[in-house]
Design a protein around this motif. Sequence first.
Motif, PDB file in Angstrom:
ATOM      1  N   ASP A 160       0.852  -1.187   0.000  1.00 23.80           N
ATOM      2  CA  ASP A 160       0.000   0.000   0.000  1.00 23.80           C
ATOM      3  C   ASP A 160       0.888   1.238   0.000  1.00 23.80           C
ATOM      4  OD1 ASP A 160      -2.102   1.730   0.123  1.00 23.80           O
ATOM      5  OD2 ASP A 160      -2.527   1.411   2.247  1.00 23.80           O
ATOM      6  N   ILE A 161       1.424   1.555  -1.178  1.00 22.68           N
ATOM      7  CA  ILE A 161       2.360   2.671  -1.340  1.00 22.68           C
ATOM      8  C   ILE A 161       1.960   3.480  -2.569  1.00 22.68           C
ATOM      9  CG2 ILE A 161       4.316   1.584  -0.180  1.00 22.68           C
ATOM     10  CD1 ILE A 161       5.305   0.631  -2.894  1.00 22.68           C
ATOM     11  N   GLN A 162       2.569   4.641  -2.728  1.00 21.35           N
ATOM     12  CA  GLN A 162       2.259   5.521  -3.852  1.00 21.35           C
ATOM     13  C   GLN A 162       3.073   5.165  -5.092  1.00 21.35           C
ATOM     14  OE1 GLN A 162      -0.066   8.103  -3.812  1.00 21.35           O
ATOM     15  NE2 GLN A 162      -0.666   7.331  -1.803  1.00 21.35           N
ATOM     16  N   ASP A 163       4.381   4.980  -4.911  1.00 22.83           N
ATOM     17  CA  ASP A 163       5.273   4.729  -6.037  1.00 22.83           C
ATOM     18  C   ASP A 163       5.385   3.242  -6.327  1.00 22.83           C
ATOM     19  OD1 ASP A 163       5.825   7.361  -6.434  1.00 22.83           O
ATOM     20  OD2 ASP A 163       7.823   7.332  -5.560  1.00 22.83           O
ATOM     21  N   ASN A 164       5.724   2.928  -7.581  1.00 21.90           N
ATOM     22  CA  ASN A 164       6.177   1.595  -7.960  1.00 21.90           C
ATOM     23  C   ASN A 164       7.701   1.646  -8.027  1.00 21.90           C
ATOM     24  OD1 ASN A 164       3.456   0.280  -8.852  1.00 21.90           O
ATOM     25  ND2 ASN A 164       3.501   2.269  -9.874  1.00 21.90           N
ATOM     26  N   HIS A 165       8.366   0.628  -7.481  1.00 19.90           N
ATOM     27  CA  HIS A 165       9.820   0.628  -7.400  1.00 19.90           C
ATOM     28  C   HIS A 165      10.373  -0.566  -8.180  1.00 19.90           C
ATOM     29  CE1 HIS A 165       9.699   3.710  -4.233  1.00 19.90           C
ATOM     30  NE2 HIS A 165       8.656   3.038  -3.760  1.00 19.90           N
ATOM     31  N   LEU A 166      11.075  -0.279  -9.265  1.00 22.11           N
ATOM     32  CA  LEU A 166      11.675  -1.304 -10.115  1.00 22.11           C
ATOM     33  C   LEU A 166      13.183  -1.309  -9.893  1.00 22.11           C
ATOM     34  CD1 LEU A 166      11.539  -3.312 -12.571  1.00 22.11           C
ATOM     35  CD2 LEU A 166      11.868  -1.277 -14.030  1.00 22.11           C
ATOM     36  N   ASP A 186      11.780   4.584 -10.233  1.00 21.64           N
ATOM     37  CA  ASP A 186      10.581   4.776  -9.415  1.00 21.64           C
ATOM     38  C   ASP A 186       9.556   5.519 -10.258  1.00 21.64           C
ATOM     39  OD1 ASP A 186      11.988   3.684  -7.256  1.00 21.64           O
ATOM     40  OD2 ASP A 186      12.740   5.657  -6.669  1.00 21.64           O
ATOM     41  N   TYR A 187       8.304   5.067 -10.211  1.00 20.61           N
ATOM     42  CA  TYR A 187       7.314   5.692 -11.086  1.00 20.61           C
ATOM     43  C   TYR A 187       5.911   5.496 -10.530  1.00 20.61           C
ATOM     44  CZ  TYR A 187       6.709   0.828 -12.682  1.00 20.61           C
ATOM     45  OH  TYR A 187       6.492  -0.523 -12.732  1.00 20.61           O
ATOM     46  N   GLN A 188       5.014   6.368 -10.976  1.00 25.96           N
ATOM     47  CA  GLN A 188       3.599   6.257 -10.683  1.00 25.96           C
ATOM     48  C   GLN A 188       2.865   6.081 -12.006  1.00 25.96           C
ATOM     49  OE1 GLN A 188       2.599   9.767  -8.440  1.00 25.96           O
ATOM     50  NE2 GLN A 188       4.101   9.302  -6.832  1.00 25.96           N
ATOM     51  N   LEU A 189       1.905   5.190 -12.031  1.00 27.63           N
ATOM     52  CA  LEU A 189       1.210   4.918 -13.284  1.00 27.63           C
ATOM     53  C   LEU A 189       0.193   6.013 -13.565  1.00 27.63           C
ATOM     54  CD1 LEU A 189       0.611   1.059 -13.164  1.00 27.63           C
ATOM     55  CD2 LEU A 189       2.424   2.332 -14.294  1.00 27.63           C
ATOM     56  N   HIS A 194       2.991  -0.791 -16.447  1.00 32.20           N
ATOM     57  CA  HIS A 194       4.196  -1.444 -15.960  1.00 32.20           C
ATOM     58  C   HIS A 194       5.023  -1.957 -17.132  1.00 32.20           C
ATOM     59  CE1 HIS A 194       3.265  -1.330 -11.699  1.00 32.20           C
ATOM     60  NE2 HIS A 194       2.103  -1.938 -11.882  1.00 32.20           N
ATOM     61  N   GLU A 195       4.379  -2.547 -18.098  1.00 29.83           N
ATOM     62  CA  GLU A 195       5.078  -3.111 -19.241  1.00 29.83           C
ATOM     63  C   GLU A 195       5.874  -2.044 -19.987  1.00 29.83           C
ATOM     64  OE1 GLU A 195       4.168  -5.621 -23.375  1.00 29.83           O
ATOM     65  OE2 GLU A 195       2.518  -5.009 -22.048  1.00 29.83           O
ATOM     66  N   ALA A 196       5.250  -0.876 -20.189  1.00 32.24           N
ATOM     67  CA  ALA A 196       5.928   0.192 -20.920  1.00 32.24           C
ATOM     68  C   ALA A 196       7.181   0.654 -20.186  1.00 32.24           C
ATOM     69  CB  ALA A 196       4.972   1.366 -21.140  1.00 32.24           C
ATOM     70  N   VAL A 197       7.086   0.782 -18.873  1.00 35.49           N
ATOM     71  CA  VAL A 197       8.239   1.248 -18.094  1.00 35.49           C
ATOM     72  C   VAL A 197       9.359   0.219 -18.147  1.00 35.49           C
ATOM     73  CG1 VAL A 197       9.071   1.861 -15.805  1.00 35.49           C
ATOM     74  CG2 VAL A 197       6.849   2.695 -16.568  1.00 35.49           C
ATOM     75  N   SER A 231       2.632  -0.665  -6.356  1.00 32.35           N
ATOM     76  CA  SER A 231       1.524  -0.152  -5.576  1.00 32.35           C
ATOM     77  C   SER A 231       0.364  -1.131  -5.652  1.00 32.35           C
ATOM     78  CB  SER A 231       1.095   1.216  -6.122  1.00 32.35           C
ATOM     79  OG  SER A 231      -0.127   1.623  -5.551  1.00 32.35           O
ATOM     80  N   ALA A 232      -0.269  -1.390  -4.519  1.00 30.19           N
ATOM     81  CA  ALA A 232      -1.372  -2.348  -4.491  1.00 30.19           C
ATOM     82  C   ALA A 232      -2.523  -1.911  -5.384  1.00 30.19           C
ATOM     83  CB  ALA A 232      -1.852  -2.535  -3.054  1.00 30.19           C
ATOM     84  N   SER A 233      -2.596  -0.613  -5.668  1.00 33.06           N
ATOM     85  CA  SER A 233      -3.680  -0.117  -6.519  1.00 33.06           C
ATOM     86  C   SER A 233      -3.361  -0.232  -8.007  1.00 33.06           C
ATOM     87  CB  SER A 233      -3.967   1.354  -6.180  1.00 33.06           C
ATOM     88  OG  SER A 233      -2.822   2.155  -6.426  1.00 33.06           O
ATOM     89  N   SER A 234      -2.150  -0.662  -8.352  1.00 30.37           N
ATOM     90  CA  SER A 234      -1.762  -0.785  -9.756  1.00 30.37           C
ATOM     91  C   SER A 234      -2.055  -2.191 -10.267  1.00 30.37           C
ATOM     92  CB  SER A 234      -0.273  -0.472  -9.908  1.00 30.37           C
ATOM     93  OG  SER A 234       0.510  -1.507  -9.348  1.00 30.37           O
ATOM     94  N   PRO A 235      -2.080  -2.385 -11.595  1.00 30.32           N
ATOM     95  CA  PRO A 235      -2.356  -3.718 -12.151  1.00 30.32           C
ATOM     96  C   PRO A 235      -1.347  -4.751 -11.681  1.00 30.32           C
ATOM     97  CG  PRO A 235      -2.514  -2.028 -13.845  1.00 30.32           C
ATOM     98  CD  PRO A 235      -1.959  -1.356 -12.639  1.00 30.32           C
ATOM     99  N   ASP A 236      -1.796  -5.982 -11.584  1.00 34.41           N
ATOM    100  CA  ASP A 236      -0.952  -7.082 -11.135  1.00 34.41           C
ATOM    101  C   ASP A 236       0.133  -7.372 -12.170  1.00 34.41           C
ATOM    102  OD1 ASP A 236       0.035  -9.048  -9.559  1.00 34.41           O
ATOM    103  OD2 ASP A 236      -1.550 -10.496  -9.963  1.00 34.41           O
ATOM    104  N   VAL A 237       1.281  -7.843 -11.684  1.00 33.72           N
ATOM    105  CA  VAL A 237       2.411  -8.215 -12.536  1.00 33.72           C
ATOM    106  C   VAL A 237       2.977  -9.527 -11.998  1.00 33.72           C
ATOM    107  CG1 VAL A 237       4.724  -7.589 -13.323  1.00 33.72           C
ATOM    108  CG2 VAL A 237       2.977  -5.827 -13.076  1.00 33.72           C
TER     109      VAL A 237
END
Length: 870
Positions: A236-242, A306-309, A314-317, A411-417
Amino acid sequence: MEVVRYQLENGLRVILQARPSAPVVACNVWVDVGSADEEPHEAGLAHVHEHMLFKGTERRGVGEIARHVEAAGGHINAFTSFDQTCYYVVMSSRFFETGVDILSDAIRNSAFDADELGRELEVIQEEIKRGNDSPQRVVGQMLFDTAFEVHPYKLPVIGSKESVDSFTRDHVVSFFSKHYRPDNTTLVLVGDFEEAGARALVDKYFGDWVAGGRKKVARPEEPTQKSFRGKVESRDIQDNHLRMSWHIPGVLHDDIPALDILGVVMGAGNASHLYNVIQREKELVNAVYSMSYTPKDSGIFMVGADYQLEEQSHEAVVKTVLEEVFRFRHLSPPIEDIERARVQIESQEIYSQQSAEGLAMKLGRGDLVTGDPEFDQRYYAAIAKVTPKDLVRVAQKYLTPDQLTAVLMRSASSPDVSVDDLQSWALEAFERVETMATDIGVMQSNGGFSSVKFPNGPHLIVQEDPSVATFAMRALTLGGLRFETPQNNGISGLLSELVTSGTSSSSAVDIARRMEGMASGLSGISGRNSFGMALTGLSRYFEKTFDIFGECLTDSIIPEEEFAREKSLQIQGIRSSRDQLGYVNSMQFMRTFFGDYPYGMPVEGTEASISGLSAEASRTFLKKLVRPSGLVLTAVGDVEAEHVAALVEKWFVRTESEESMGVNLPTPPVHTSPLLAVQNLEKEQAYVTVGFHAPLMADPLRYAMEVLYAILSGQGGRLFYELRDRQSLAYSVYASMLLGLECSTFTINIGTSPEKVEQALSGIYSEVQRLLDDGVTPDELERAKTYLIGNHDIGLQKYGSRAMSFALDELYGFGHQKTLEYSDRISEVSIVDIQSFVNRYLKPGHSVVAITKPEAHEVPADILAKIGVE
């Protein structure tokens, strides 16, 4: 500055470097044991020793080590890594022997009191919780745990909750006996001393240390990675971390210089490829970087984003980042980019010479990691020979899809990967680059002061100091948060990022390339009371970098596309900050304490205020804010005052009239009854801030407050001893000050477990009441004053620190030499002065409390009354 290396009969390695340019000495003890040397049942014990060795000896009780160092005007700390543990003291050279004595006593004679160990293990558990609350730390551990299968680098240095829970005093003493021996230790002394005197102190305090028959556990060798590895978690976070990595050799391998250059060219700085393509042009991420990590054993080449959708996926990043990485396997970057990277790496050697502490760290790390006294010379000689073909060669050798490890904390609110998704995207990116390699380009081509007040121009202050071939400049004007309204809140911070975004003749990329090619730094500055720019660099490039500095300050055009990009990033940053417990609580406190006064607003603004800003309004704001006649410019370092003055006249002296920036401040707040603000944030810890009114920046009583701050803070301070050491409430507890022109605050802050909130609050107010009832002791007063003076002297080693202090003091009307009078002002503080501050300001009934905690843990509305605050 000759480096002297020798070895005592007991096996202790000694490194000495006399450096008389400042009255400071750095004393380091490096123990050749890190978390990678632990056996399975010892996971985290190296880090436990970092905590315990300053907790008391046969000669010094709990808290006395830190207090003795601070009483000698220095600071003491330690850190643990995979490969070593370091204990260090930095202090004025007049207390040189004290530092050596204390380190020797701690390293050789730690008591390992069982009760203290129990309390400290609780503190470490709080540290583990704090790490679990940081997305950046969690995803970093995910990467190492996935990239390494058998090597201990896969495990966290700090250990786990379970391993820390299992430790007893016997475990600690056994580990100490096995590793803490002279033949496994390096002593590094750098600073203002004579070699003969230093040797005598080494013999006195370390010569009779008895060597032992240590048998170091062999580390398992990491097998060659032959297929893709991946891991995905959601939070449950704001950013996605790759995070992605590829295995590379250890630091001594011949390929490391080329890999280091590759890391800089690819993703270090605003002129790097990944930044310009992924972040600036395509706006897919809010942060991206690359680097080679080279510890003692085989390391990894890392790429992170680090990014926010928004509109992307996710695939594009993932695919875009990997395509840009894989392109380096085929296409050589321009030679100017390699030169830029070479200068950046080489400049670190020069900048590290500014402080004794930096030199000591460099020498100690070099001894334990490389074991080669000549390593630096060979390394920089190799760096100078790296060619574009070398970068392609190492990229092809190491950056392959079968050696790739990729982890994603989404982020839990983003699409599953899934892991399969990551592997599929990596292969697609690789195949696309392999197919199109011939058609894709990698890069776009692109002591003594002099003071002058110029008519219709700024006030210039120069302090010439040629001891190191570098310089620092600051240009400041009144501004910052204090000049903002709720409608444009955050505009100053936004402009501090945009002031280098383009001029009439240079783009943001041009500016970044030119500055980084000269190993120089240029950035905007924005605080609560000021706005401006900072410039640092090598003195041989002074005029060239000053011209860019002047161009940005006087001719920043803020291009629309740059404005939109930075605006989006600032909004993402605001969202990201919601993941930081301490920050969230601090903002709650500021809103509650300062109310309508500008300090009550966040420095970075709100989503609403930033969203409402336009490029045109920002240009107008900047033009009114940065008026040459309102600027204070300072220059410190290897420069000539006449040369600086000529350049200031060229860029900043104006004859036309200027429209000034008006400011209409509301009445500062006055609190005469307790205030409580509570909010929820789903973290493992809670955070508590208790704040009081405080003296203004110009009030002489501020020095008494600073001395009290030193008495309360630090490892030898009252708060640390009472709330951390005795009650084990927190890993971190500290006092802080916000000094303002019209209103100020003094706060006490603690991060603790939610169930301990009431105990933490009660503990804080008990310490305040103790100050009201009993005051402070003469011994505490003298230790704190000596600490502040010594720490102040250490800080003034850095040109940038001096330039900033001189500029702020002049800007606020105190005179630029106020910083140099600091020691005298602190020396004059008496117990009566401190009691005056305490009685006037630390009134529990006038305090403001902010608490941020998990929703499941209730905080009663009458909690302050329950603990007697009325």
